[in-house]
Design a protein around this motif. Structure first.
Motif, PDB file in Angstrom:
ATOM      1  N   ARG A  22      22.131  53.167  26.268  1.00 25.54           N
ATOM      2  CA  ARG A  22      21.813  54.029  27.405  1.00 25.54           C
ATOM      3  C   ARG A  22      21.018  53.233  28.442  1.00 25.54           C
ATOM      4  N   GLY A  23      21.320  53.454  29.702  1.00 26.38           N
ATOM      5  CA  GLY A  23      20.611  52.787  30.781  1.00 26.38           C
ATOM      6  C   GLY A  23      21.306  51.544  31.304  1.00 26.38           C
ATOM      7  N   MET A  24      22.333  51.075  30.594  1.00 26.00           N
ATOM      8  CA  MET A  24      23.085  49.924  31.079  1.00 26.00           C
ATOM      9  C   MET A  24      23.924  50.326  32.288  1.00 26.00           C
ATOM     10  N   ALA A  25      24.256  49.346  33.110  1.00 23.00           N
ATOM     11  CA  ALA A  25      25.110  49.577  34.273  1.00 23.00           C
ATOM     12  C   ALA A  25      25.769  48.263  34.648  1.00 23.00           C
ATOM     13  N   ALA A  26      26.932  48.350  35.294  1.00 27.45           N
ATOM     14  CA  ALA A  26      27.696  47.151  35.649  1.00 27.45           C
ATOM     15  C   ALA A  26      27.882  47.058  37.150  1.00 27.45           C
ATOM     16  N   THR A  27      27.977  45.829  37.610  1.00 27.75           N
ATOM     17  CA  THR A  27      28.414  45.537  38.964  1.00 27.75           C
ATOM     18  C   THR A  27      29.571  44.554  38.873  1.00 27.75           C
ATOM     19  N   LEU A  28      30.564  44.752  39.705  1.00 28.19           N
ATOM     20  CA  LEU A  28      31.703  43.828  39.744  1.00 28.19           C
ATOM     21  C   LEU A  28      31.714  43.041  41.048  1.00 28.19           C
ATOM     22  N   ASN A  29      30.557  43.015  41.736  1.00 25.11           N
ATOM     23  CA  ASN A  29      30.487  42.325  43.027  1.00 25.11           C
ATOM     24  C   ASN A  29      30.679  40.814  42.905  1.00 25.11           C
TER      25      ASN A  29
ATOM     26  N   GLY B  28      16.509  43.739  28.995  1.00 26.74           N
ATOM     27  CA  GLY B  28      16.980  44.303  27.734  1.00 26.74           C
ATOM     28  C   GLY B  28      18.229  45.142  27.875  1.00 26.74           C
ATOM     29  N   LEU B  29      18.584  45.492  29.109  1.00 24.89           N
ATOM     30  CA  LEU B  29      19.803  46.265  29.368  1.00 24.89           C
ATOM     31  C   LEU B  29      20.955  45.380  29.836  1.00 24.89           C
ATOM     32  N   VAL B  30      20.735  44.075  29.855  1.00 22.22           N
ATOM     33  CA  VAL B  30      21.742  43.133  30.356  1.00 22.22           C
ATOM     34  C   VAL B  30      22.377  42.395  29.184  1.00 22.22           C
ATOM     35  N   ASP B  31      23.649  42.648  28.935  1.00 28.02           N
ATOM     36  CA  ASP B  31      24.367  41.952  27.861  1.00 28.02           C
ATOM     37  C   ASP B  31      25.846  42.323  27.938  1.00 28.02           C
ATOM     38  N   TYR B  32      26.658  41.406  28.427  1.00 32.32           N
ATOM     39  CA  TYR B  32      28.082  41.679  28.587  1.00 32.32           C
ATOM     40  C   TYR B  32      28.745  42.004  27.251  1.00 32.32           C
ATOM     41  N   ARG B  33      28.141  41.539  26.141  1.00 29.60           N
ATOM     42  CA  ARG B  33      28.714  41.792  24.819  1.00 29.60           C
ATOM     43  C   ARG B  33      28.562  43.250  24.406  1.00 29.60           C
ATOM     44  N   SER B  34      27.715  43.990  25.130  1.00 34.83           N
ATOM     45  CA  SER B  34      27.529  45.414  24.847  1.00 34.83           C
ATOM     46  C   SER B  34      28.392  46.287  25.742  1.00 34.83           C
ATOM     47  N   LEU B  35      29.339  45.667  26.410  1.00 32.98           N
ATOM     48  CA  LEU B  35      30.314  46.396  27.219  1.00 32.98           C
ATOM     49  C   LEU B  35      31.561  46.615  26.379  1.00 32.98           C
ATOM     50  N   ARG B  36      31.904  47.864  26.150  1.00 27.46           N
ATOM     51  CA  ARG B  36      33.051  48.205  25.305  1.00 27.46           C
ATOM     52  C   ARG B  36      34.260  48.499  26.192  1.00 27.46           C
ATOM     53  N   VAL B  37      35.331  47.734  25.989  1.00 27.29           N
ATOM     54  CA  VAL B  37      36.506  47.866  26.846  1.00 27.29           C
ATOM     55  C   VAL B  37      37.739  48.116  25.987  1.00 27.29           C
ATOM     56  N   GLU B  38      38.322  49.298  26.133  1.00 31.44           N
ATOM     57  CA  GLU B  38      39.549  49.659  25.451  1.00 31.44           C
ATOM     58  C   GLU B  38      40.485  50.307  26.467  1.00 31.44           C
TER      59      GLU B  38
ATOM     60  N   ARG C 187      31.129  56.202  38.375  1.00 27.19           N
ATOM     61  CA  ARG C 187      31.125  57.224  37.327  1.00 27.19           C
ATOM     62  C   ARG C 187      30.802  56.609  35.969  1.00 27.19           C
ATOM     63  N   LEU C 188      31.302  55.399  35.724  1.00 28.82           N
ATOM     64  CA  LEU C 188      30.964  54.704  34.481  1.00 28.82           C
ATOM     65  C   LEU C 188      29.461  54.454  34.405  1.00 28.82           C
ATOM     66  N   ASN C 189      28.867  53.973  35.475  1.00 28.23           N
ATOM     67  CA  ASN C 189      27.437  53.690  35.472  1.00 28.23           C
ATOM     68  C   ASN C 189      26.608  54.965  35.330  1.00 28.23           C
ATOM     69  N   ARG C 190      27.070  56.029  35.924  1.00 26.92           N
ATOM     70  CA  ARG C 190      26.321  57.279  35.874  1.00 26.92           C
ATOM     71  C   ARG C 190      26.383  57.919  34.480  1.00 26.92           C
ATOM     72  N   ASP C 191      27.566  57.902  33.869  1.00 26.51           N
ATOM     73  CA  ASP C 191      27.772  58.621  32.615  1.00 26.51           C
ATOM     74  C   ASP C 191      27.662  57.741  31.374  1.00 26.51           C
ATOM     75  N   GLY C 192      27.716  56.418  31.565  1.00 24.37           N
ATOM     76  CA  GLY C 192      27.621  55.517  30.424  1.00 24.37           C
ATOM     77  C   GLY C 192      28.940  55.254  29.731  1.00 24.37           C
TER      78      GLY C 192
END
Length: 332
Positions: A174-181, A155-165, A88-93
């Motif tokens: 927009r267009g970024m997505a994460a994998t925790l594999n 250009g969509l790969v950058d862990y520093r652009s992941l906002r965690v609160e 859901r995070l990857n789908r909705d951003g």
């Protein structure tokens, strides 16, 4: 060899043969301890859960506890389930009121990203999608996707652009997505081990894709883990004694995009290409989450950078297999 009765504190839990790892429980079988087995799938990978315990009813209860924990965490981390929190995070951003486990693990990925200078990056999912899509088409160019397309995905790969609160997680673009594999199997292994510790068991060996050993083998010695040959998985190249430690192995041979094996699931976040430095990397660390993440990160860096990274993780050791079969051992 001395033996100990298997009470709730003398317990062996084994789950899933991880890539490059093999558990060696033969001594317990030789003692005649009954071993109960569950096999299935966890986080998209084949899994096996085995308990050595003299009480079948208690063994069944413990299996149930472990499976409930795995199922709960799959609803958080799975990329294969459209209803998982990560999907859901990857789908909705972005995701409001995310599960605590997702917040905790995403925060861990950002921290590991900083400590590895970006070698570990959970936002490489666009690269996975690019390479999988490219090689999934008939007549795909065997040299991989065009360089310009790779640069666009990068250009969509950058862990520093992941906002965690605590109350919200999301991406800055927009267009970024994460994998925790590259870390979730270690996290699940740790959580299952902690659940078993909570049941009063001090001597536990759990493998849910990565291995976590707590305490010692019921015979009083350390647990034993065999490292598989990355070329011939039927052969063990080294045996490790593990006590209160975790072990994880990463290798590109685990998932290949192309028949020639030039393109694998281990992506270099700096270049957008596939890692080719090492054939396999095994890490021993205090916990499986760290071991899993570092085995992924160290797979994409040369030896000098690996030394620098390891120095930031006290109590960690790594074993690197070069493509010619020679081995390099490093320690923090």
């Amino acid at each position: 060899m001395t033996t100990h009765p298997l009470t709730r504190r003398r317990f062996l839990g084994i789950a899933a043969a991880a890539a490059g790892l093999a558990l060696l429980p033969g001594a317990l079988r030789a003692q005649g301890v009954p071993i109960r087995t569950w096999r299935g799938v966890a986080l998209g990978a084949d899994a096996c859960l085995q308990f050595a315990h003299p009480d079948p009813a208690e063994a069944d209860r413990l299996i149930g506890i472990c499976l409930e924990e795995v199922a709960r965490l799959e609803r958080v981390f799975s990329l294969y389930r459209p209803d998982s929190a990560l999907s859901r995070l990857n789908r909705d951003g972005a995701l409001e009121a995310p599960p605590a486990d997702l917040v905790r693990l995403l925060a861990e990925t950002v921290d590991v990203g900083h400590r590895t200078d970006g070698a570990f990056d959970p936002t490489v999912q666009p690269l996975w999608q690019l390479y999988a899509g490219h090689f999934g088409r008939p007549g795909a160019d065997p040299d991989g996707p065009p360089a310009a397309v790779v640069r666009a995905a990068l250009g969509l790969v950058d862990y520093r652009s992941l906002r965690v609160e605590p109350g919200r997680v999301g991406f800055a673009r927009r267009g970024m997505a994460a994998t925790l594999n590259g870390i979730a199997q270690g996290y699940v292994t740790d959580r299952v081990a902690e659940r078993l510790r909570g049941e009063g068991m001090g001597d536990v060996l759990v493998d849910m894709g990565e291995i976590r050993a707590m305490g010692h083998h019921p015979a009083g010695r350390p647990w034993t883990v065999g490292l598989k040959d990355p070329v011939d998985e039927g052969r063990t190249v080294e045996t490790l004694e593990v006590a209160d430690r975790a072990v994880a192995t990463s290798g590109g041979y685990g998932t290949l995009f192309d028949p020639a094996g030039r393109f694998t699931h281990l992506f270099d976040p700096a270049s957008g290409g596939c890692a080719r430095e090492w054939l396999a990397v095994t890490v021993m660390a205090p916990d499986a989450t760290t071991a899993d993440a570092l085995s992924t990160a160290l797979s994409v860096v040369p030896e000098d950078r690996a030394r620098t990274i390891l120095n930031r993780f006290p109590g960690v050791a790594a074993r690197f297999t070069r493509r010619d079969g020679t081995v390099v051992a490093l320690r923090a």
